[in-house]
Motif scaffolding. Sequence first.
Motif, PDB file in Angstrom:
ATOM      1  N   PRO A  30       0.092  -2.809 -18.233  1.00 36.85           N
ATOM      2  CA  PRO A  30      -0.399  -1.428 -18.050  1.00 36.85           C
ATOM      3  C   PRO A  30       0.647  -0.387 -18.452  1.00 36.85           C
ATOM      4  N   ARG A  31       1.917  -0.734 -18.324  1.00 40.03           N
ATOM      5  CA  ARG A  31       2.964   0.205 -18.736  1.00 40.03           C
ATOM      6  C   ARG A  31       2.918   0.373 -20.260  1.00 40.03           C
ATOM      7  N   ALA A  65       0.186  -0.093 -22.049  1.00 42.80           N
ATOM      8  CA  ALA A  65      -1.068   0.614 -22.333  1.00 42.80           C
ATOM      9  C   ALA A  65      -0.884   2.123 -22.216  1.00 42.80           C
ATOM     10  N   ALA A  66      -0.217   2.557 -21.151  1.00 44.58           N
ATOM     11  CA  ALA A  66      -0.041   4.006 -20.964  1.00 44.58           C
ATOM     12  C   ALA A  66       0.854   4.587 -22.062  1.00 44.58           C
ATOM     13  N   VAL A 117      -3.743   3.922 -24.122  1.00 42.48           N
ATOM     14  CA  VAL A 117      -4.858   2.983 -24.222  1.00 42.48           C
ATOM     15  C   VAL A 117      -5.287   2.588 -22.821  1.00 42.48           C
TER      16      VAL A 117
END
Lengths: 310, 248
Positions: free
Chosen positions: A99-100, A102-103, A107
């Motif tokens: 998630p890191r 993705a950010a 995204v």
Amino acid sequence: MKTLVWVEHDNQHVADATLATVTAASQLGEVHLLVAGSGCGGVADEAAKIEGVGKVHVADDAAYEHHLAENVAPLIADLMGHHDAFVAPATTTGKNVAPRVAALLDVMQISDILSVEDGDKCFTRPIYAGNAIATVTSSDEKLVITVRGTAFDKAAADGGSAEIEAVSGPGDAGLSSFVSEDIKASDRPELTSAKVIVSGGRALGSAEKFEEFITPLADKLGAGIGASRAAVDAGYVPNDYQVGQTGKIVAPELYIAIGISGAIQHLAGMKDSKTIVAINKDEDAPIFQVADYGLVADLFNVVPELTEKL
Amino acid sequence: MKILVPVKRVIDYNVKPRVKSDGSGVDLANVKMSMNPFDEISVEEAIRLKEGGKAEEIVAVSIGPAKAQETLRTALAMGADRAILVETDHDVEPLAVAKILKAIVDEEQPGLVILGKQAIDDDSNQTGQMLAALLGWGQGTFANTVEVGDGSVEVKREIDGGLQTVRLNLPAIVTTDLRLNEPRYASLPNIMKAKSKPLDQKTPGDYGVDTAPRLSTSNVSEPPKREAGEILEDVDALVTKLKNMGVA
Ligand SMILES: Cc1cc2nc3c(=O)[nH]c(=O)nc-3n(C[C@H](O)[C@H](O)[C@H](O)COP(=O)(O)OP(=O)(O)OC[C@H]3O[C@@H](n4cnc5c(N)ncnc54)[C@H](O)[C@@H]3O)c2cc1C
Ligand SMILES: Nc1ncnc2c1ncn2[C@@H]1O[C@H](COP(=O)(O)O)[C@@H](O)[C@H]1O
């Protein structure tokens, strides 16, 4: 589509979780791997042998030794300049890092995919503790995905001969540092890859009883040991034994639930097991609704007998 | 130090979710809703840090429908000092939640943001890590123990295989795991008091965040059902079954 797969490892060996992730990624397109670590050349050599892999990127830097998300996410974000999807196993490392990434890429991550569907960027994933399966399609240009290991076959660990390329990234972000780790080495099969799992619940009553009643049965079957949240919270076993929605997701050939009621959060983690056996003294326990074979009995009587007769 | 605690209103964990027959989602009409259980743990941890003199103020935030006020009132009754509701009737994805939270952090300047590791409805396990990336802060995910020091925080994390301890510069992000603490129940007097604590109302637009979803859901279905099997007579019957399976 060109994918970049996170190789799960301990700087010594490729972890099993990587293999199912490679299978998922190969359904999207070309598979490249990333080995980020310290002194991890041996891991890269192993990774290059995984079947179906086109290239292995190795980032060998002290800053990547413990896979701190603050340090590895910028490295991955850089590499994503040349890839279309970042794919990580839904392990605690994958869940921490992806998630890191993705950010950083702006995204929306697709967590815990169960399948890659036909059509562009379409996947299924469990929601509500696996009580519902959502089919989702991403509109993002790049994809960030975590993969549920039990939903994909493992790629063969041998047979490939990918090219290995050294890469470097920004290194230490200066935000965090590793202090210590308490990892118990065990000869027992790892839960997520065990063929047989013996799992104990609150009914065991103490760490001593858990050891006395569950361990010999697991030994007899060469099984991994799991537990319900209640057993972990009560301190009978360490936290990483927890099977369930918010613990480990397992799907062995045989899962034996002993003194576990079968709360939806527990079922979420084991109901895809091939055969489920439940031992519980309450015939109305919800676990029996998913069990192939049930024994309505006091575990303290029947578990020793079972262990002896096997 | 100020602590920001994002809390999400979700289906109560005791309720078995039902999938709607038209495949459009999970039926939430007339279903009991509660604070996400991991967020209760976050609120509790913030309160303990305040009680231990490590924090002065606790601000609870929720992004969701008007009814999320109830969730915020619960946080206030447990011991948060004030609350912010960012009201929207649309489902907001973790990335957009993280962007809204970033804007709130820029305004509020907390030293610590404590989130749950996972919302039990979308099971995403993303928001905290995303917020940490957007802020350029350290992240202590899946926290089992949190020790706030001078300018840094030590977080013991629940990882596959055991426990790992990391040290993060403050300000930082923490996401909570189940063993971090046992959340308190709000007492009746505190529930009454919570009614007069400040609760600000905002919208995503106030923070200039575009909440248009990046993922579209075309179908929500029930997973394959497992049938209940056989209840066996005795241990011998089970031994026979296991031997036939070839595992013993
Ligand atoms: C946010 C959240 C996340 C959660 N995540 C998870 C998760 O990932 N995994 C998980 O497991 N749980 C999880 N839970 C907890 C879950 O809701 C249940 O509380 C938990 O699974 C219960 O554990 P148990 O079955 O061991 O205990 P209990 O529900 O207390 O069941 C004990 C069972 O043992 C039986 N029993 C008692 N004595 C005997 C005996 N002598 N012989 C035989 N049977 C006996 C009883 O009949 C009973 O059915 C979560 C909860 C929340 C709120
Ligand atoms: N709509 C929301 N409002 C407030 N907090 C949220 C919201 N969505 C997610 N969070 C926070 O982010 C955590 C993880 O959620 P998720 O990434 O959706 O699994 C939750 O436990 C909350 O702390």
